[in-house]
Design a protein around this motif. Sequence first.
Motif, mmCIF file in Angstrom:
data_model
loop_
_atom_site.group_PDB
_atom_site.id
_atom_site.type_symbol
_atom_site.label_atom_id
_atom_site.label_comp_id
_atom_site.label_asym_id
_atom_site.label_seq_id
_atom_site.Cartn_x
_atom_site.Cartn_y
_atom_site.Cartn_z
ATOM 1 N N LEU A 180 0.838 -1.203 0.000
ATOM 2 C CA LEU A 180 0.000 0.000 0.000
ATOM 3 C C LEU A 180 0.872 1.252 0.000
ATOM 4 O O LEU A 180 0.610 2.211 -0.752
ATOM 5 C CB LEU A 180 -0.911 -0.008 1.233
ATOM 6 N N ALA A 181 1.913 1.266 0.810
ATOM 7 C CA ALA A 181 2.816 2.410 0.881
ATOM 8 C C ALA A 181 3.524 2.630 -0.452
ATOM 9 O O ALA A 181 3.734 3.777 -0.878
ATOM 10 C CB ALA A 181 3.826 2.212 1.998
ATOM 11 N N ALA A 182 3.895 1.557 -1.118
ATOM 12 C CA ALA A 182 4.569 1.681 -2.412
ATOM 13 C C ALA A 182 3.658 2.311 -3.446
ATOM 14 O O ALA A 182 4.092 3.108 -4.291
ATOM 15 C CB ALA A 182 5.047 0.305 -2.879
ATOM 16 N N VAL A 183 2.366 1.976 -3.379
ATOM 17 C CA VAL A 183 1.394 2.565 -4.305
ATOM 18 C C VAL A 183 1.245 4.052 -4.036
ATOM 19 O O VAL A 183 1.232 4.879 -4.958
ATOM 20 C CB VAL A 183 0.037 1.839 -4.166
ATOM 21 N N VAL A 184 1.132 4.419 -2.750
ATOM 22 C CA VAL A 184 0.991 5.833 -2.395
ATOM 23 C C VAL A 184 2.235 6.616 -2.797
ATOM 24 O O VAL A 184 2.147 7.759 -3.255
ATOM 25 C CB VAL A 184 0.714 5.987 -0.881
ATOM 26 N N ALA A 185 3.401 5.996 -2.666
ATOM 27 C CA ALA A 185 4.653 6.681 -3.004
ATOM 28 C C ALA A 185 4.702 7.089 -4.474
ATOM 29 O O ALA A 185 5.398 8.045 -4.827
ATOM 30 C CB ALA A 185 5.844 5.790 -2.660
ATOM 31 N N ARG A 186 3.973 6.399 -5.332
ATOM 32 C CA ARG A 186 3.969 6.771 -6.751
ATOM 33 C C ARG A 186 3.227 8.081 -6.987
ATOM 34 O O ARG A 186 3.619 8.862 -7.854
ATOM 35 C CB ARG A 186 3.330 5.650 -7.588
ATOM 36 N N PRO A 233 -10.247 9.665 -15.917
ATOM 37 C CA PRO A 233 -10.133 10.518 -17.102
ATOM 38 C C PRO A 233 -9.676 11.931 -16.790
ATOM 39 O O PRO A 233 -9.203 12.641 -17.661
ATOM 40 C CB PRO A 233 -11.566 10.520 -17.671
ATOM 41 N N VAL A 234 -9.820 12.390 -15.545
ATOM 42 C CA VAL A 234 -9.454 13.762 -15.208
ATOM 43 C C VAL A 234 -7.946 13.930 -15.091
ATOM 44 O O VAL A 234 -7.387 14.966 -15.421
ATOM 45 C CB VAL A 234 -10.153 14.195 -13.893
ATOM 46 N N GLY A 235 -7.272 12.902 -14.622
ATOM 47 C CA GLY A 235 -5.815 12.960 -14.506
ATOM 48 C C GLY A 235 -5.329 13.915 -13.448
ATOM 49 O O GLY A 235 -4.298 14.577 -13.618
ATOM 50 N N ALA A 236 -6.055 14.015 -12.337
ATOM 51 C CA ALA A 236 -5.656 14.934 -11.269
ATOM 52 C C ALA A 236 -4.410 14.428 -10.572
ATOM 53 O O ALA A 236 -4.134 13.230 -10.541
ATOM 54 C CB ALA A 236 -6.799 15.076 -10.261
ATOM 55 N N ARG A 237 -3.651 15.349 -9.990
ATOM 56 C CA ARG A 237 -2.489 14.995 -9.195
ATOM 57 C C ARG A 237 -2.755 15.333 -7.734
ATOM 58 O O ARG A 237 -3.434 16.308 -7.421
ATOM 59 C CB ARG A 237 -1.237 15.725 -9.688
ATOM 60 N N VAL A 238 -2.224 14.516 -6.864
ATOM 61 C CA VAL A 238 -2.417 14.713 -5.432
ATOM 62 C C VAL A 238 -1.749 16.016 -5.002
ATOM 63 O O VAL A 238 -0.613 16.289 -5.377
ATOM 64 C CB VAL A 238 -1.815 13.528 -4.643
ATOM 65 N N GLN A 239 -2.472 16.834 -4.243
ATOM 66 C CA GLN A 239 -1.902 18.041 -3.675
ATOM 67 C C GLN A 239 -1.270 17.715 -2.317
ATOM 68 O O GLN A 239 -1.523 16.665 -1.734
ATOM 69 C CB GLN A 239 -2.983 19.113 -3.527
ATOM 70 N N GLU A 240 -0.460 18.640 -1.806
ATOM 71 C CA GLU A 240 0.366 18.324 -0.637
ATOM 72 C C GLU A 240 -0.471 17.977 0.591
ATOM 73 O O GLU A 240 -0.150 17.043 1.322
ATOM 74 C CB GLU A 240 1.293 19.491 -0.320
ATOM 75 N N GLU A 241 -1.551 18.707 0.828
ATOM 76 C CA GLU A 241 -2.368 18.427 2.002
ATOM 77 C C GLU A 241 -2.973 17.032 1.913
ATOM 78 O O GLU A 241 -2.984 16.284 2.892
ATOM 79 C CB GLU A 241 -3.470 19.469 2.144
ATOM 80 N N ARG A 242 -3.461 16.661 0.723
ATOM 81 C CA ARG A 242 -4.029 15.325 0.549
ATOM 82 C C ARG A 242 -2.943 14.263 0.672
ATOM 83 O O ARG A 242 -3.203 13.167 1.198
ATOM 84 C CB ARG A 242 -4.725 15.224 -0.807
ATOM 85 N N ALA A 243 -1.733 14.567 0.209
ATOM 86 C CA ALA A 243 -0.634 13.611 0.337
ATOM 87 C C ALA A 243 -0.379 13.275 1.803
ATOM 88 O O ALA A 243 -0.220 12.113 2.181
ATOM 89 C CB ALA A 243 0.631 14.170 -0.308
ATOM 90 N N ASP A 244 -0.347 14.310 2.638
ATOM 91 C CA ASP A 244 -0.152 14.067 4.070
ATOM 92 C C ASP A 244 -1.267 13.204 4.639
ATOM 93 O O ASP A 244 -1.041 12.341 5.495
ATOM 94 C CB ASP A 244 -0.101 15.399 4.817
ATOM 95 N N GLN A 245 -2.494 13.428 4.154
ATOM 96 C CA GLN A 245 -3.626 12.651 4.641
ATOM 97 C C GLN A 245 -3.532 11.198 4.199
ATOM 98 O O GLN A 245 -3.859 10.278 4.969
ATOM 99 C CB GLN A 245 -4.925 13.291 4.145
ATOM 100 N N LEU A 246 -3.073 10.964 2.970
ATOM 101 C CA LEU A 246 -2.912 9.588 2.493
ATOM 102 C C LEU A 246 -1.880 8.842 3.334
ATOM 103 O O LEU A 246 -2.096 7.686 3.721
ATOM 104 C CB LEU A 246 -2.500 9.589 1.025
ATOM 105 N N TRP A 247 -0.765 9.504 3.636
ATOM 106 C CA TRP A 247 0.246 8.856 4.471
ATOM 107 C C TRP A 247 -0.266 8.655 5.893
ATOM 108 O O TRP A 247 0.114 7.682 6.559
ATOM 109 C CB TRP A 247 1.545 9.661 4.457
ATOM 110 N N MET A 248 -1.117 9.544 6.352
ATOM 111 C CA MET A 248 -1.728 9.350 7.664
ATOM 112 C C MET A 248 -2.548 8.066 7.683
ATOM 113 O O MET A 248 -2.461 7.275 8.635
ATOM 114 C CB MET A 248 -2.640 10.534 7.994
ATOM 115 N N VAL A 249 -3.318 7.822 6.621
ATOM 116 C CA VAL A 249 -4.145 6.606 6.558
ATOM 117 C C VAL A 249 -3.268 5.371 6.423
ATOM 118 O O VAL A 249 -3.565 4.324 7.020
ATOM 119 C CB VAL A 249 -5.167 6.708 5.401
#
Length: 371
Positions: free
Chosen positions: A14-20, A38-54
Amino acid sequence: MPQQQYAAASVRELAAVVARVAPRDKELWPSREPLPGPVGARVQEERADQLWMVVGMVDRASKLEDAPIPRGRAADLFEAEALAAFWELAAGGRLRHHAKHVGKPLALATLRIVRDCLAILADLVVPGRAVALPVLDSVAPKKTVRRRHQQVMYRELVELAGQGPLEKGPIALGADDRTRLLALVAVVLDAAPRSGELERMNVSSLGDGEGTVEVVRAPQNQALNYDVVASRVGVSRSSVARAMSDPDQISEALRQRILAEIREMREEPPTVERYVLREGSQVAVRRYLRLREGLVAPLTGSTAGLWVTIRPSKAGPAGIRMRAEGIRLAYARGMRALNHVMAGTYKWSPMPTKLEQLRRSVKVEPLPPEE
């Protein structure tokens, strides 16, 4: 940057997937992969921190002997039984990072963040699979600050900024902190910028001899605000969530309407709005600019940012641009100090420590666009 070691193979995967999509190493940040869809959005920094929190929460869950959390494959984490078990542990506060807070149930707003992160993780780990994500009620908006209380707060901040060293009980707020805080609050009261919009401000955002300030209102969906999308399409927030993470649960026609709206929103250019700064605000901003000049003087490279750090930190030396989180923390620290100083004062109403609560209290009108 050293990588966190996870005991369970499922969590490592799971961590390896998030790291991408949200690498911990900020040098890799520009090359991060877009989210699926289809939107191709990129993770923003605040959401990145939240993903690592989970990810951290899943790791702690995997170490509990009484929890049926799969330890072999990341895909198994999104099976209904495993997801339900994780959610029960998370909601009950058993997966908190700090031991002293373990057992304290998560707030509804935090649960919504965890739920949205689970939807993103499901798209990454098991794309196309219908996942039984939890359903949550809407988060009630936080209490705002009445105009009369805003005026009292600002008056007391002016008084606080002119005093000597503030050390009262556990509260300590230096003179430089108070100078910056007063200017920051003045701009929020006059222009109602969000913390991210404050972060993006430059000295050049001030105009007319510090008589005006420009706010770049970026499209709100850059971090994909489901509520904004739902409002514009005229559907429920859950429909937007399903379109992004569980498309089998809605009609293809509705899904395409939602995705088309998201594409259109992402193509919208930022809007630049100008606001008048009141006379007292101008004085506060000029005083802060004198402080800022001394902070940025030793730096090399870009020193364009308006709101800068006062002392060195792990982010860098004093004088570098403040990030949105740092701005929110500085405001919260200032409000805690003000509430502590004013505690017990006749008719004092404690100020909220969330910057957003103050911002939503403000009613402002931008200047007409310049010809």
